[in-house]
Design a protein around this motif. Sequence first.
Motif, short mmCIF file in Angstrom:
data_model
loop_
_atom_site.label_atom_id
_atom_site.label_comp_id
_atom_site.label_asym_id
_atom_site.label_seq_id
_atom_site.Cartn_x
_atom_site.Cartn_y
_atom_site.Cartn_z
N VAL A 189 0.84 -1.21 0.00
CA VAL A 189 0.00 0.00 0.00
C VAL A 189 0.87 1.25 0.00
N ASP A 190 1.90 1.26 0.81
CA ASP A 190 2.80 2.41 0.83
C ASP A 190 3.47 2.60 -0.52
N GLN A 191 3.85 1.50 -1.16
CA GLN A 191 4.48 1.60 -2.48
C GLN A 191 3.49 2.13 -3.50
N SER A 192 2.23 1.72 -3.39
CA SER A 192 1.21 2.21 -4.31
C SER A 192 1.00 3.71 -4.13
N GLU A 193 0.95 4.16 -2.87
CA GLU A 193 0.79 5.59 -2.63
C GLU A 193 1.99 6.37 -3.16
N ALA A 194 3.19 5.80 -3.01
CA ALA A 194 4.37 6.49 -3.53
C ALA A 194 4.34 6.58 -5.05
N LEU A 195 3.86 5.52 -5.71
CA LEU A 195 3.75 5.56 -7.17
C LEU A 195 2.72 6.58 -7.61
N THR A 202 1.48 -3.64 -8.53
CA THR A 202 1.22 -3.35 -7.12
C THR A 202 -0.25 -3.58 -6.78
N ALA A 203 -1.16 -3.20 -7.68
CA ALA A 203 -2.59 -3.41 -7.42
C ALA A 203 -2.90 -4.90 -7.34
N GLN A 204 -2.30 -5.69 -8.22
CA GLN A 204 -2.51 -7.14 -8.16
C GLN A 204 -1.99 -7.73 -6.85
N ASN A 205 -0.82 -7.25 -6.43
CA ASN A 205 -0.27 -7.75 -5.17
C ASN A 205 -1.17 -7.38 -3.99
N ILE A 206 -1.69 -6.15 -4.01
CA ILE A 206 -2.58 -5.72 -2.91
C ILE A 206 -3.84 -6.57 -2.88
N LEU A 248 -2.91 -10.07 -1.57
CA LEU A 248 -2.63 -10.06 -0.14
C LEU A 248 -3.89 -9.83 0.69
N ARG A 249 -4.81 -9.01 0.19
CA ARG A 249 -6.06 -8.79 0.93
C ARG A 249 -6.88 -10.08 0.99
N GLY A 250 -6.87 -10.83 -0.12
CA GLY A 250 -7.58 -12.10 -0.09
C GLY A 250 -6.95 -13.07 0.90
#
Length: 594
Positions: A414-420, A446-450, A453-455
Amino acid sequence: MDWGTDLWDQYDIIEKHTLSGLDLVEKYVKFVKERTEIEQNYAKQLRNLSKKYYPKRGSKDETECRVSSFQSFTEILNEMNDYAGQRELVAEDMMMNICIELTKYLQELKQERKTYLLEAKKAQQTLEVSYKQLDSSKKRFEREWREAERSAAYAEKTDQDINATKADVGKAKQQAHMRSRIAEECKNDYAAQLQKCNKEQNQFYFNDMPVIFNKLQDMDERRGQRLADGYVLFSDTEKHVMPIIDKCLEGIHKAGCNVNQRNDSLALVEQHKSGFERPGDIEFEDYSQGINRTSSDSSLSTPKGPLELLGKNRNKKSWLLKKSKLSPSTILPSSNPPTPSPSNGAPSPKFGRDPLSYCLKEINKTVKPRISSFRTLRRSPTVTEDFGHLPPEQRRKRLQKKRDEIAKELQKEVDQSEALEKMRDVYEKNPQMGDPASLAPQNSQTAQNIERLRGELAKYETWVAEAGVRGSRLQQRSQSFNNNGANDAYSPDGAQSDEGTPDHSQAIYAEFDDDFEEEEEEEEVEEEEPTVAIGNCTAMYNFPGASEGTISMQEGEVLDVVEEDKGDGWTRVRRTNGDEGYIPTSYVSIALNK
């Protein structure tokens, strides 16, 4: 008092004394060199000893290292390793400050002594030459004076001889006069040579040799003082490391005081607690009553075979059955009410004609699989994603730990997504800094990883909640069993009550040997690094922190402990300003939070 005045005639004694002094310096250097070799060998043996008994990473004893007695023993090994380092420091200082320095100084003294002895020998040779010249002039004077006397006596005798002619008398007198003049010249030469020899003798005994002897005396005194400094340095080198050695010994004493058996017992319970309740009483199956069975409620039930119990428990998920594959009829009593048989009916077909033989067959069927199942406990463990192969309590802990790891990884994504996103906004506002479209693949990944991981996090949250509910039910049931007692498990009419009925999924862990505990220890992973300070430490020595990943500290500085020593001799600390790094564990005094 000096040698030139009082030992003016003891040249041999002085030469022998100075030589013995230099030999003593050389002997002391050899002594210190052998002492350094002993220290180095001692330090090497200590290091090898510590390394031999130091717990190795990945060994099956690694879980035991968490016990305070093992940790204290590890601290003792670390202190012994530091002690060996101090012995090496003693050997190094003695070699550099005593052996090497005294060896150089000894060579200088030998050269200086050789120079002084050469000067003394040269002065002595000069005096001996003067003695020889004096002796030669003295002998010549003696010889010429005797010739002159003989010539004078012959001239007088010739003068008194009446037969001698005047020419003979004149010739004899002339010869006597010439001999007398030569004798007088030899006398004057002898006198001059004597005066010269006396002068050189005085120069030798009152000037040259006293100066040389005094120089040798000064050299010998300097040699003695330097040797005395070497003796003192021999002691000071040992005293210099005594404070650190004392701290090493204090660390060993402190390690012994830090052993806490009570906490070790609690840690063992926390680590290996299965969460199962104790097994209930085994139901008595009276095979002798099976032939003449009545329909009364007080009659005992017909023994259930393995197939009957397996069919009734087919949908039950029992960790013990999956792990050990034991026969259910062996370890689980029947919880179903007894099936009444017709009064005075025919005997059960399972018994045949001989109830005793049937009992023996049933025992053989149940005992043999149980023995063979022990061999497969370690051989083929079924590892599942939900850790169902573990006992409930251990399963709950592993699920919580896995959930926390996934949550941490999710937060990182999530932090990496916000940084991007921020970088994309910057690129859109300032196109010269970069192309926003170049960040699309990273955003997609990153979206796929999030999402993944949420699942996984939701899945583990469900498993954790399920494990928590099961654990609380088992605990309540265990408390109820302990409060009511084993005798209350049966109703007054002989039938088993519902409250005393043991669950078919409970673990009869008395059937397992110590191999399961070893397997459980090997499957454990190292605990996650704490994010907050777990204690503080005080620096006992200065540490430069020159290498990468380390942090410098000054003696007396107080730092926060972020990560304990993992056995490699380094502890991770943090300053109040947020700087973090590693420092040698033996350089600080650590106080962990209780």
